[in-house]
Design a protein around this motif. Structure first.
Motif, short mmCIF file in Angstrom:
data_model
loop_
_atom_site.label_atom_id
_atom_site.label_comp_id
_atom_site.label_asym_id
_atom_site.label_seq_id
_atom_site.Cartn_x
_atom_site.Cartn_y
_atom_site.Cartn_z
N TYR A 11 0.81 -1.22 0.00
CA TYR A 11 0.00 0.00 0.00
C TYR A 11 0.84 1.27 0.00
O TYR A 11 0.35 2.34 -0.37
CB TYR A 11 -0.94 0.01 1.21
CG TYR A 11 -2.21 -0.77 0.97
CD1 TYR A 11 -3.31 -0.17 0.34
CD2 TYR A 11 -2.32 -2.10 1.34
CE1 TYR A 11 -4.47 -0.87 0.12
CE2 TYR A 11 -3.49 -2.82 1.11
CZ TYR A 11 -4.56 -2.20 0.50
OH TYR A 11 -5.72 -2.91 0.26
N ARG A 14 0.95 3.31 -3.09
CA ARG A 14 -0.33 3.93 -3.44
C ARG A 14 -0.66 5.12 -2.55
O ARG A 14 -1.56 5.89 -2.86
CB ARG A 14 -1.46 2.91 -3.31
CG ARG A 14 -1.38 1.72 -4.21
CD ARG A 14 -2.45 0.69 -3.87
NE ARG A 14 -3.75 1.28 -3.59
CZ ARG A 14 -4.85 0.57 -3.35
NH1 ARG A 14 -4.78 -0.75 -3.33
NH2 ARG A 14 -6.00 1.17 -3.13
N GLN A 15 0.04 5.24 -1.44
CA GLN A 15 -0.35 6.22 -0.44
C GLN A 15 0.24 7.60 -0.70
O GLN A 15 1.28 7.74 -1.35
CB GLN A 15 0.08 5.75 0.95
CG GLN A 15 -0.75 4.61 1.50
CD GLN A 15 -0.23 4.12 2.84
OE1 GLN A 15 0.93 4.34 3.18
NE2 GLN A 15 -1.07 3.43 3.59
N ASP A 133 -5.41 -10.33 -6.35
CA ASP A 133 -6.00 -9.58 -5.24
C ASP A 133 -7.51 -9.77 -5.25
O ASP A 133 -8.12 -9.84 -6.33
CB ASP A 133 -5.67 -8.08 -5.38
CG ASP A 133 -5.14 -7.49 -4.09
OD1 ASP A 133 -5.00 -8.24 -3.11
OD2 ASP A 133 -4.87 -6.28 -4.06
N LYS A 135 -10.84 -7.95 -4.31
CA LYS A 135 -11.27 -6.58 -4.05
C LYS A 135 -12.79 -6.48 -4.04
O LYS A 135 -13.46 -7.00 -4.94
CB LYS A 135 -10.73 -5.63 -5.13
CG LYS A 135 -9.21 -5.49 -5.12
CD LYS A 135 -8.73 -4.73 -3.90
CE LYS A 135 -7.26 -4.42 -3.95
NZ LYS A 135 -6.79 -3.74 -2.73
N ALA A 174 -4.67 1.87 -8.99
CA ALA A 174 -4.27 1.54 -7.62
C ALA A 174 -4.12 0.03 -7.45
O ALA A 174 -3.16 -0.45 -6.83
CB ALA A 174 -5.29 2.10 -6.63
N ASP A 175 -5.07 -0.74 -7.98
CA ASP A 175 -4.98 -2.20 -7.90
C ASP A 175 -3.73 -2.70 -8.60
O ASP A 175 -3.02 -3.58 -8.10
CB ASP A 175 -6.21 -2.86 -8.53
CG ASP A 175 -7.47 -2.66 -7.70
OD1 ASP A 175 -7.37 -2.16 -6.56
OD2 ASP A 175 -8.56 -3.01 -8.20
N GLN A 178 -0.53 -2.02 -6.68
CA GLN A 178 -0.41 -2.96 -5.57
C GLN A 178 0.05 -4.33 -6.07
O GLN A 178 0.94 -4.96 -5.47
CB GLN A 178 -1.76 -3.09 -4.86
CG GLN A 178 -1.72 -3.98 -3.62
CD GLN A 178 -3.04 -3.98 -2.88
OE1 GLN A 178 -3.88 -3.10 -3.07
NE2 GLN A 178 -3.23 -4.97 -2.03
N TYR A 251 4.68 1.83 -10.57
CA TYR A 251 5.03 1.28 -9.25
C TYR A 251 6.49 1.55 -8.91
O TYR A 251 6.81 2.00 -7.80
CB TYR A 251 4.76 -0.22 -9.21
CG TYR A 251 5.44 -0.87 -8.02
CD1 TYR A 251 4.92 -0.74 -6.73
CD2 TYR A 251 6.64 -1.58 -8.17
CE1 TYR A 251 5.56 -1.29 -5.63
CE2 TYR A 251 7.28 -2.14 -7.07
CZ TYR A 251 6.74 -1.98 -5.81
OH TYR A 251 7.38 -2.52 -4.73
N GLU A 284 -7.72 11.12 -1.50
CA GLU A 284 -7.30 10.19 -0.46
C GLU A 284 -7.49 10.78 0.94
O GLU A 284 -7.63 10.04 1.93
CB GLU A 284 -5.83 9.81 -0.67
CG GLU A 284 -5.30 8.77 0.30
CD GLU A 284 -3.82 8.48 0.11
OE1 GLU A 284 -3.19 7.96 1.04
OE2 GLU A 284 -3.29 8.79 -0.98
N CYS A 288 -7.99 9.23 5.23
CA CYS A 288 -6.63 9.12 5.77
C CYS A 288 -6.66 9.37 7.27
O CYS A 288 -7.33 10.30 7.75
CB CYS A 288 -5.71 10.13 5.09
SG CYS A 288 -4.03 10.14 5.76
#
Length: 622
Positions: A11, A14-15, A133, A135, A174-175, A178, A251, A284, A288
């Motif tokens: 994560y 992505r953050q 993943d 989801k 985002a997926d 990850q 990534y 986001e 958060c």
């Protein structure tokens, strides 16, 4: 940084980098918030969904699937050993896999599902795996045009059989970021798919439709927008088409950047050292744990990213243009922005000419004819705002700039501000209605309606609130009976009004996304007598008496916080009686009402729904 380098999970890439920094800054005095009810509900729903999917996979694949013990039931070391042993054996499916640390790449990975790559003889004998993943959101979509065979081939059932071809992949950046983390981790351990001559790097997502969808991390599918200064002018370089970045490229960049941020945080020796990143408000932020802390910083500095529509690229550009605050942005001129949208560069050239002559000088024959028609003298052109005109050659289009200026003024005002008055249709008999529903799946357990009128001999007094509710476990039949009862009551009101020559107007808020969609869905089941037919429902919804108040609030109000009912009703002087009103909160109340037979919670929900109806009434009564 001294000591062993820190390891990071999927994560992190992505953050928000500010979150990464605050999480690790030894001089951070504030504390992150615990997940609120809504966010915790999402977490819990995701965990339940993942467990249900793994159960389905186990039923389908039997001994071909191994489940690794979950957190809290075994130590991390034991779970890693179990995972690596299963991979070495070549187990076909491994659920809840906890990979051995990648100390060189500084990665930690807990993968929902690993699927062994079939050994085709093209690669080494060591088992290789695709990361998958699970989801609780959609990973597929219905195509707008006929799908290609390649698109439909990438969507399969959980038993790996082909689907009917009605869905195609719905890619989430985002997926994919990850999953790229998991792929890189598997690479480091020697268990990643070596690929073939095509260069494709496959990963999977099992989405909320319960289908397995394959995505290629090597496909250039992710357009990125980057602000950069060229010849003292800021441009947004947007990659598109063949120039888009791959998920692996995205990534690799984002993970490396956040490693630097994390290292910078842990290496700090003084709170006076300036942080390498500063808060910028993004989507986001709402979920958060550092939201309140960063929000306070943003408001203290009146940061321009507080304006809706100002994301990182726009934030960077506004700062470059000398507009770093909401006050500065609010100070730009809306009339100039509107004219800029019509005339563009021609307006800038006309303004430049006007600054060199007397205000009374006619514009005709000196500037563009169309500009001269709206600005017949140099004086009118001289009044244009130079700071606003300076945006003419930036990537922010005039329409977007105008919207941002208006939103900035809403920020400065502390809430919505009137743009223009609106006239809302009225009726002799007025009904405000609203629903309450569960999530995952969304099922309606309460329809409420508030009746208001000035008819002295009407059977039900003005101010009557009626509800059609169920406080036991919902079924399709129960949902349908509630709609049938609501429908019968509405038709009774309409029929009586027509007999007396009176008009009925029925109001709701954001009807298409809520009440209308649920009425259509439930009525189509035919699960109870008295439901409206498709034709009857269409006639009802398309009639002038069916009014969506959201359509009137958008032109009436300028609002940086959007036009939800929770924003618009207070602007009209209405406030909910509950100390903590909200749709997600009502879900918790409903669970308590159903599972614990809690009458206090039942009344709380009814009062809350009644207030929702009173809120829509307030929009036209003030």
């Amino acid at each position: 940084m001294s000591g062993e380098a820190s390891l990071h999970g999927a994560y992190v890439a992505r953050q928000c980098p500010v979150r990464v920094f605050r999480d690790r800054d030894p001089f951070e005095k504030a504390q992150p918030a615990e997940p609120d009810t809504a966010l915790q509900a999402l977490f819990d729903g995701g965990i339940e969904f993942e467990a249900a999917v793994v159960d389905s996979l186990a039923d389908i694949h039997g001994d071909d699937l191994v489940r690794i013990a979950t957190r809290g039931t075994d130590s991390a070391d034991a779970r890693v050993k179990a995972t690596m042993a299963a991979m070495q054996r070549g187990t076909r499916f491994i659920a809840g896999a906890l990979l051995e640390h990648d100390t060189v790449g500084r990665r930690l990975s807990e993968v929902d599902l690993l699927m062994r790559v079939p050994n085709t003889g093209r690669g080494p004998s060591t088992p290789r795996y695709w990361p998958i993943d699970i989801k609780h959101h959609r990973a597929t979509q219905i195509p707008n045009k006929p799908a290609t065979a390649e698109q439909t081939r990438l969507v399969v059932n959980l038993d790996l059989s082909p689907t009917g071809g009605e869905f195609i992949p719905k890619r989430s950046e985002a997926d994919c970021i990850q999953l790229a983390h998991y792929h890189r981790h598997l690479q480091a351990l020697g268990y990643a798919d070596p690929g073939d001559d095509s260069g494709s790097v496959w990963v999977g997502v099992i989405g909320s439709r319960g289908l397995l969808v394959w995505f290629d991390l090597s496909a250039p599918a992710h357009a990125t927008t980057t602000p950069q200064v060229i010849d003292d002018t800021m441009e947004f370089h947007k990659r598109s088409g063949k120039n888009s970045r791959t998920a692996l490229e995205r990534y690799d960049f984002e993970f490396a950047f956040r490693l630097d941020i994390a290292d910078n945080a842990t290496a700090r020796t003084s709170a006076t050292e300036p942080p390498p990143v500063v808060p910028v408000k993004t989507k986001e932020c709402d979920r958060c744990p550092w939201h309140d802390v960063c929000d306070a910083d943003l408001r203290n500095s009146d940061d321009v990213s507080l304006v809706t529509g100002v994301n990182y690229p726009e934030w960077k550009l506004h700062r470059h243009m000398g507009t770093p605050t909401t006050q500065a942005l609010a100070g730009l001129d809306t009339d100039t922005a509107r004219a800029l949208g019509v005339y563009g560069k021609r307006l800038v050239e006309a303004h430049a000419w006007a600054t060199t002559v007397e205000p009374e000088r006619p514009s005709a024959r000196a500037v563009d004819d169309e500009v001269a028609a709206d600005f017949p003298t140099a004086g009118g052109l001289q009044q244009l705002c130079e700071r606003t005109l300076a945006y003419h050659d930036t990537p922010i289009k005039p329409a977007a700039l105008l919207k941002q200026i208006e939103n900035a003024r809403s920020v400065q005002a502390g809430g919505p501000i009137i743009r223009q008055p609106v006239e809302i249709p009225r009726g002799d008999i007025e009904i405000d209605f609203d629903l309450e529903c569960t999530v995952n799946p969304a099922q309606v357990y309460l329809w409420g309606a508030l009746l208001t009128h000035n008819v002295p001999d009407w059977p039900e007094p003005s101010g009557t609130y009626v509800s059609f509710a169920n406080w036991k476990t919902l079924t399709t039949e129960i949902e349908a009976r509630l709609v049938a009862d609501l429908w019968a009551w509405l038709q009774q009101q309409i029929a009586l009004a027509e007999q007396r020559g009176l008009t009925v107007t029925i109001y709701g808020y954001n009807l298409a996304s809520t009440e209308t969609s649920h009425l259509r869905r439930i009525s189509a089941t035919g699960a109870a007598p008295g439901l409206p037919s498709a034709t009857e429902l269409t006639d009802f919804i398309e009639h002038d008496r069916y009014v969506d108040l959201l359509d009137y609030m958008k032109p009436k109000w300028i609002s940086n916080d959007g036009h939800s009912l929770k924003v618009m009703a207070p602007a009209h002087g209405f406030n909910w009686s509950d100390v903590d009103p909200g749709g997600f909160n009502s879900i918790d109340w409903y669970n308590a009402a159903v599972h614990d037979n809690n009458h206090e919670m039942i009344q709380r929900i009814l009062d809350y729904n009644h207030d929702d109806c009173r809120a829509t009434l307030a929009l036209r009564d003030t």
